[in-house]
Design an enzyme around this catalytic site. Structure first.
Site, PDB file in Angstrom:
ATOM      1  N   SER A 140     -13.259 -19.491 -65.069  1.00 36.41           N
ATOM      2  CA  SER A 140     -13.324 -21.188 -65.335  1.00 36.41           C
ATOM      3  C   SER A 140     -11.681 -21.326 -65.599  1.00 36.41           C
ATOM      4  CB  SER A 140     -14.350 -21.508 -66.570  1.00 36.41           C
ATOM      5  OG  SER A 140     -14.577 -22.237 -67.071  1.00 36.41           O
ATOM      6  N   TYR A 153     -18.482 -18.698 -73.908  1.00 37.23           N
ATOM      7  CA  TYR A 153     -17.834 -18.988 -72.897  1.00 37.23           C
ATOM      8  C   TYR A 153     -16.101 -18.604 -72.308  1.00 37.23           C
ATOM      9  CZ  TYR A 153     -19.205 -21.213 -68.177  1.00 37.23           C
ATOM     10  OH  TYR A 153     -18.527 -22.091 -67.191  1.00 37.23           O
TER      11      TYR A 153
END
Length: 241
Positions: A140, A153
């Site tokens: 990501s 995350y």
């Protein structure tokens, strides 16, 4: 026969990747944790795209579950192997770190990071024996630059990026490539709670990405044409850095 396994393949980017790999001619194994209805719809779409599909439910964060499922698949397919692995499973549990609970930290890392380890370790040996393998890790933008409210995350995805670079050096001599794909904001169930109109103002191309655009990159990395690309993190983010 060489198969492709996509973890978290029932929805969103995972579903788009399953369809893309089917178009490329690979039989697809669709992993999911609990949403069988969505997985069955992905199976239908893969078959509609002209390839075969199998469902393989297991929790990527549970090492025993991973081993049992993949050993069972091996037993049922003695002449086949999984030569393309897309580690796509992941979740977000966003909050500022000062308010973050233990479970919000551990669950996000368990699925993205431990899931990568458990599944990849289990499939790597046969890829090395066959001297043929493509491992593609979905990371990501958060793992590259960090995002406020996503310390968990961002940490998980940054760790997978480091693991990607290390593993690529271990297995390259056996013609196994390991790469990561780092999407920015993509329209999926995972991003439906975000303020798309506000975030779009910061994206140079002026929109969120589509799952199919990410899947097209994965399809290329899974192909023979990408045999000289390994240890890379390729961003697909509309110019948002």
């Amino acid at each position: 026969m060489k198969y492709a396994l996509v973890t978290g393949g029932s929805r969103g980017i995972g579903r788009a990747v399953c369809i893309e790999l089917a178009i490329k001619g690979l039989p697809v194994i669709i992993n999911y944790a609990s949403n069988e209805e969505a997985a069955l719809e992905t199976k239908r779409l893969v078959e509609e795209a002209g390839s075969s599909a199998e469902l393989l439910p297991f929790d990527v964060a549970d090492g025993a579950s991973v081993d049992n499922a993949l050993e069972g698949w091996d037993d049922a397919h003695p002449d086949d192997y999984i030569g393309v692995l897309v580690n796509n499973a992941g979740i977000r549990q966003d909050t500022m770190m000062v308010f973050m609970q233990d479970e919000q930290w551990s669950k996000v890392l368990d699925i993205s990071l431990n899931g990568f380890f458990y599944v990849t370790r289990r499939l790597l040996k046969k890829m090395l024996i066959k001297r043929d393998g493509r491992i593609i890790n979905m990371v990501s933008l958060s793992g590259l630059k960090g995002m406020p409210g996503q310390t968990n995350y961002s940490a998980a995805k940054a760790a997978v990026i480091g693991a990607t670079k290390a593993l690529a050096q271990e297995v390259g001599v056996r013609k196994v490539t390991v790469n990561a794909v780092a999407p920015g904001f993509v329209t999926t169930d995972m991003t439906k709670d975000l303020d798309e109109s506000a975030l779009t103002k910061n994206i140079p191309v002026g929109r969120f990405g589509r799952p199919e655009e990410v899947a097209a990159l994965v399809g290329f990395l899974a192909s023979d044409a990408a045999a000289y690309i390994t240890g890379e993190v390729i961003s697909i983010n509309g110019g948002l850095y």
